[in-house]
Motif scaffolding. Structure first.
Motif, PDB file in Angstrom:
ATOM      1  N   THR A  72      -6.901   8.205  -0.833  1.00 51.22           N
ATOM      2  CA  THR A  72      -6.248   7.043  -0.230  1.00 51.22           C
ATOM      3  C   THR A  72      -4.965   7.485   0.464  1.00 51.22           C
ATOM      4  OG1 THR A  72      -5.032   6.531  -2.259  1.00 51.22           O
ATOM      5  CG2 THR A  72      -7.184   5.447  -1.959  1.00 51.22           C
ATOM      6  N   VAL A  73      -4.397   6.587   1.252  1.00 55.19           N
ATOM      7  CA  VAL A  73      -3.166   6.874   1.979  1.00 55.19           C
ATOM      8  C   VAL A  73      -2.099   5.884   1.530  1.00 55.19           C
ATOM      9  CG1 VAL A  73      -2.064   6.955   4.244  1.00 55.19           C
ATOM     10  CG2 VAL A  73      -4.410   7.783   3.969  1.00 55.19           C
ATOM     11  N   GLU A  74      -0.981   6.400   1.024  1.00 60.56           N
ATOM     12  CA  GLU A  74       0.153   5.548   0.682  1.00 60.56           C
ATOM     13  C   GLU A  74       0.893   5.220   1.974  1.00 60.56           C
ATOM     14  OE1 GLU A  74       3.458   5.743  -2.680  1.00 60.56           O
ATOM     15  OE2 GLU A  74       3.806   7.214  -1.087  1.00 60.56           O
ATOM     16  N   VAL A  75       1.219   3.940   2.157  1.00 58.72           N
ATOM     17  CA  VAL A  75       1.916   3.482   3.357  1.00 58.72           C
ATOM     18  C   VAL A  75       3.223   2.830   2.935  1.00 58.72           C
ATOM     19  CG1 VAL A  75       1.772   2.045   5.420  1.00 58.72           C
ATOM     20  CG2 VAL A  75      -0.316   2.999   4.433  1.00 58.72           C
ATOM     21  N   ILE A  76       4.329   3.299   3.487  1.00 61.57           N
ATOM     22  CA  ILE A  76       5.635   2.697   3.214  1.00 61.57           C
ATOM     23  C   ILE A  76       6.240   2.279   4.558  1.00 61.57           C
ATOM     24  CG2 ILE A  76       7.937   3.015   2.255  1.00 61.57           C
ATOM     25  CD1 ILE A  76       6.713   5.228   0.466  1.00 61.57           C
ATOM     26  N   ASN A  77       6.399   0.970   4.743  1.00 66.49           N
ATOM     27  CA  ASN A  77       7.031   0.430   5.950  1.00 66.49           C
ATOM     28  C   ASN A  77       8.475   0.076   5.620  1.00 66.49           C
ATOM     29  OD1 ASN A  77       4.804   0.405   7.810  1.00 66.49           O
ATOM     30  ND2 ASN A  77       3.941  -1.238   6.590  1.00 66.49           N
ATOM     31  N   GLN A  78       9.405   0.485   6.490  1.00 61.86           N
ATOM     32  CA  GLN A  78      10.813   0.183   6.293  1.00 61.86           C
ATOM     33  C   GLN A  78      11.404  -0.325   7.595  1.00 61.86           C
ATOM     34  OE1 GLN A  78      11.894   4.180   4.896  1.00 61.86           O
ATOM     35  NE2 GLN A  78      12.535   3.207   2.983  1.00 61.86           N
ATOM     36  N   SER A  79      12.396  -1.229   7.464  1.00 60.01           N
ATOM     37  CA  SER A  79      13.114  -1.695   8.653  1.00 60.01           C
ATOM     38  C   SER A  79      14.533  -2.086   8.267  1.00 60.01           C
ATOM     39  CB  SER A  79      12.384  -2.863   9.318  1.00 60.01           C
ATOM     40  OG  SER A  79      12.210  -3.928   8.424  1.00 60.01           O
ATOM     41  N   LEU A  80      15.409  -2.034   9.234  1.00 60.32           N
ATOM     42  CA  LEU A  80      16.820  -2.340   9.048  1.00 60.32           C
ATOM     43  C   LEU A  80      17.040  -3.815   9.365  1.00 60.32           C
ATOM     44  CD1 LEU A  80      19.675  -1.188   8.512  1.00 60.32           C
ATOM     45  CD2 LEU A  80      19.829  -0.752  10.974  1.00 60.32           C
ATOM     46  N   GLN A  81      17.643  -4.547   8.419  1.00 60.89           N
ATOM     47  CA  GLN A  81      17.898  -5.975   8.598  1.00 60.89           C
ATOM     48  C   GLN A  81      19.247  -6.180   9.288  1.00 60.89           C
ATOM     49  OE1 GLN A  81      15.318  -8.129   7.714  1.00 60.89           O
ATOM     50  NE2 GLN A  81      14.420  -6.097   7.502  1.00 60.89           N
ATOM     51  N   SER A  82      19.475  -7.384   9.755  1.00 61.97           N
ATOM     52  CA  SER A  82      20.709  -7.685  10.496  1.00 61.97           C
ATOM     53  C   SER A  82      21.962  -7.537   9.623  1.00 61.97           C
ATOM     54  CB  SER A  82      20.649  -9.090  11.091  1.00 61.97           C
ATOM     55  OG  SER A  82      20.444 -10.043  10.069  1.00 61.97           O
ATOM     56  N   ASP A  83      21.823  -7.668   8.290  1.00 62.86           N
ATOM     57  CA  ASP A  83      22.973  -7.510   7.401  1.00 62.86           C
ATOM     58  C   ASP A  83      23.199  -6.056   6.982  1.00 62.86           C
ATOM     59  OD1 ASP A  83      20.888  -7.096   5.648  1.00 62.86           O
ATOM     60  OD2 ASP A  83      21.451  -8.697   4.260  1.00 62.86           O
ATOM     61  N   GLY A  84      22.394  -5.145   7.495  1.00 59.08           N
ATOM     62  CA  GLY A  84      22.536  -3.727   7.183  1.00 59.08           C
ATOM     63  C   GLY A  84      21.648  -3.247   6.055  1.00 59.08           C
ATOM     64  N   ALA A  85      20.974  -4.162   5.379  1.00 59.69           N
ATOM     65  CA  ALA A  85      20.085  -3.782   4.283  1.00 59.69           C
ATOM     66  C   ALA A  85      18.779  -3.205   4.840  1.00 59.69           C
ATOM     67  CB  ALA A  85      19.778  -4.996   3.404  1.00 59.69           C
ATOM     68  N   VAL A  86      18.189  -2.295   4.097  1.00 57.93           N
ATOM     69  CA  VAL A  86      16.896  -1.722   4.464  1.00 57.93           C
ATOM     70  C   VAL A  86      15.839  -2.373   3.585  1.00 57.93           C
ATOM     71  CG1 VAL A  86      15.499   0.374   4.518  1.00 57.93           C
ATOM     72  CG2 VAL A  86      17.914   0.473   5.154  1.00 57.93           C
ATOM     73  N   THR A  87      14.830  -2.961   4.223  1.00 51.11           N
ATOM     74  CA  THR A  87      13.727  -3.533   3.456  1.00 51.11           C
ATOM     75  C   THR A  87      12.557  -2.566   3.495  1.00 51.11           C
ATOM     76  OG1 THR A  87      12.910  -4.742   5.365  1.00 51.11           O
ATOM     77  CG2 THR A  87      14.385  -5.918   3.901  1.00 51.11           C
ATOM     78  N   SER A  88      11.769  -2.594   2.437  1.00 41.91           N
ATOM     79  CA  SER A  88      10.661  -1.660   2.306  1.00 41.91           C
ATOM     80  C   SER A  88       9.439  -2.387   1.759  1.00 41.91           C
ATOM     81  CB  SER A  88      11.092  -0.534   1.360  1.00 41.91           C
ATOM     82  OG  SER A  88      10.046   0.407   1.230  1.00 41.91           O
ATOM     83  N   THR A  89       8.282  -2.071   2.320  1.00 38.81           N
ATOM     84  CA  THR A  89       7.018  -2.598   1.841  1.00 38.81           C
ATOM     85  C   THR A  89       6.092  -1.413   1.610  1.00 38.81           C
ATOM     86  OG1 THR A  89       7.303  -4.560   3.211  1.00 38.81           O
ATOM     87  CG2 THR A  89       5.101  -4.156   2.368  1.00 38.81           C
ATOM     88  N   LYS A  90       5.449  -1.394   0.439  1.00 39.47           N
ATOM     89  CA  LYS A  90       4.587  -0.274   0.077  1.00 39.47           C
ATOM     90  C   LYS A  90       3.159  -0.766  -0.095  1.00 39.47           C
ATOM     91  CE  LYS A  90       4.407   3.412  -3.379  1.00 39.47           C
ATOM     92  NZ  LYS A  90       5.043   3.947  -4.585  1.00 39.47           N
ATOM     93  N   GLY A  91       2.209   0.009   0.396  1.00 41.91           N
ATOM     94  CA  GLY A  91       0.811  -0.355   0.256  1.00 41.91           C
ATOM     95  C   GLY A  91      -0.080   0.876   0.208  1.00 41.91           C
ATOM     96  N   ILE A  92      -1.355   0.641   0.030  1.00 43.23           N
ATOM     97  CA  ILE A  92      -2.353   1.709  -0.015  1.00 43.23           C
ATOM     98  C   ILE A  92      -3.418   1.412   1.031  1.00 43.23           C
ATOM     99  CG2 ILE A  92      -4.165   2.802  -1.428  1.00 43.23           C
ATOM    100  CD1 ILE A  92      -1.437   3.550  -2.410  1.00 43.23           C
ATOM    101  N   ALA A  93      -3.802   2.418   1.781  1.00 44.81           N
ATOM    102  CA  ALA A  93      -4.874   2.272   2.769  1.00 44.81           C
ATOM    103  C   ALA A  93      -6.053   3.139   2.321  1.00 44.81           C
ATOM    104  CB  ALA A  93      -4.391   2.722   4.146  1.00 44.81           C
ATOM    105  N   ARG A  94      -7.254   2.603   2.541  1.00 45.77           N
ATOM    106  CA  ARG A  94      -8.443   3.377   2.213  1.00 45.77           C
ATOM    107  C   ARG A  94      -9.512   3.042   3.237  1.00 45.77           C
ATOM    108  NH1 ARG A  94      -7.715  -0.108  -2.067  1.00 45.77           N
ATOM    109  NH2 ARG A  94      -7.150   1.524  -3.503  1.00 45.77           N
ATOM    110  N   VAL A  95     -10.439   3.954   3.404  1.00 49.27           N
ATOM    111  CA  VAL A  95     -11.525   3.750   4.345  1.00 49.27           C
ATOM    112  C   VAL A  95     -12.480   2.704   3.779  1.00 49.27           C
ATOM    113  CG1 VAL A  95     -13.475   4.833   5.511  1.00 49.27           C
ATOM    114  CG2 VAL A  95     -11.346   6.102   5.207  1.00 49.27           C
TER     115      VAL A  95
END
Length: 96
Positions: A72-95
């Motif tokens: 499987t592939v671990e996926v971590i999405n991150q983005s910078l919010q307007s208040d300077g905080a970094v948000t993160s979302t973690k998931g798993i991808a599979r065929v």
């Protein structure tokens, strides 16, 4: 002549925006890329430009892909919010 120009511009604008619209009915079934090299895809990817997504409301978005021992592939999405905080979302991808 002016009527043809208006009609042409209208048709051209419809043609160029059709990729960004939702249409009623069934979702299309995309083709799977043959010979996809999973290890080559791993690593950190940065968004240069994107369509709005509910799970990525910030800016400076990036995704990190990591191959796991079970295939499987671990996926971590991150983005910078307007208040300077970094948000993160973690998931798993599979065929499928």
């Amino acid at each position: 002549m002016q009527m043809f120009m208006v009609l042409g511009v209208a048709l051209l604008s419809l043609w160029t925006t059709s990729g960004q619209t939702l249409n009623p009915g069934r979702c299309p079934v995309p083709l799977v890329q043959q010979g996809f090299d999973v290890p080559r895809y791993m690593g950190r990817w940065y968004d240069i430009q994107k369509l709005p997504a509910v799970f990525q409301k910030g800016k400076c978005s990036q995704a990190t892909y990591g191959l796991q021992s079970d295939g499987t592939v671990e996926v971590i999405n991150q983005s910078l919010q307007s208040d300077g905080a970094v948000t993160s979302t973690k998931g798993i991808a599979r065929v499928a």
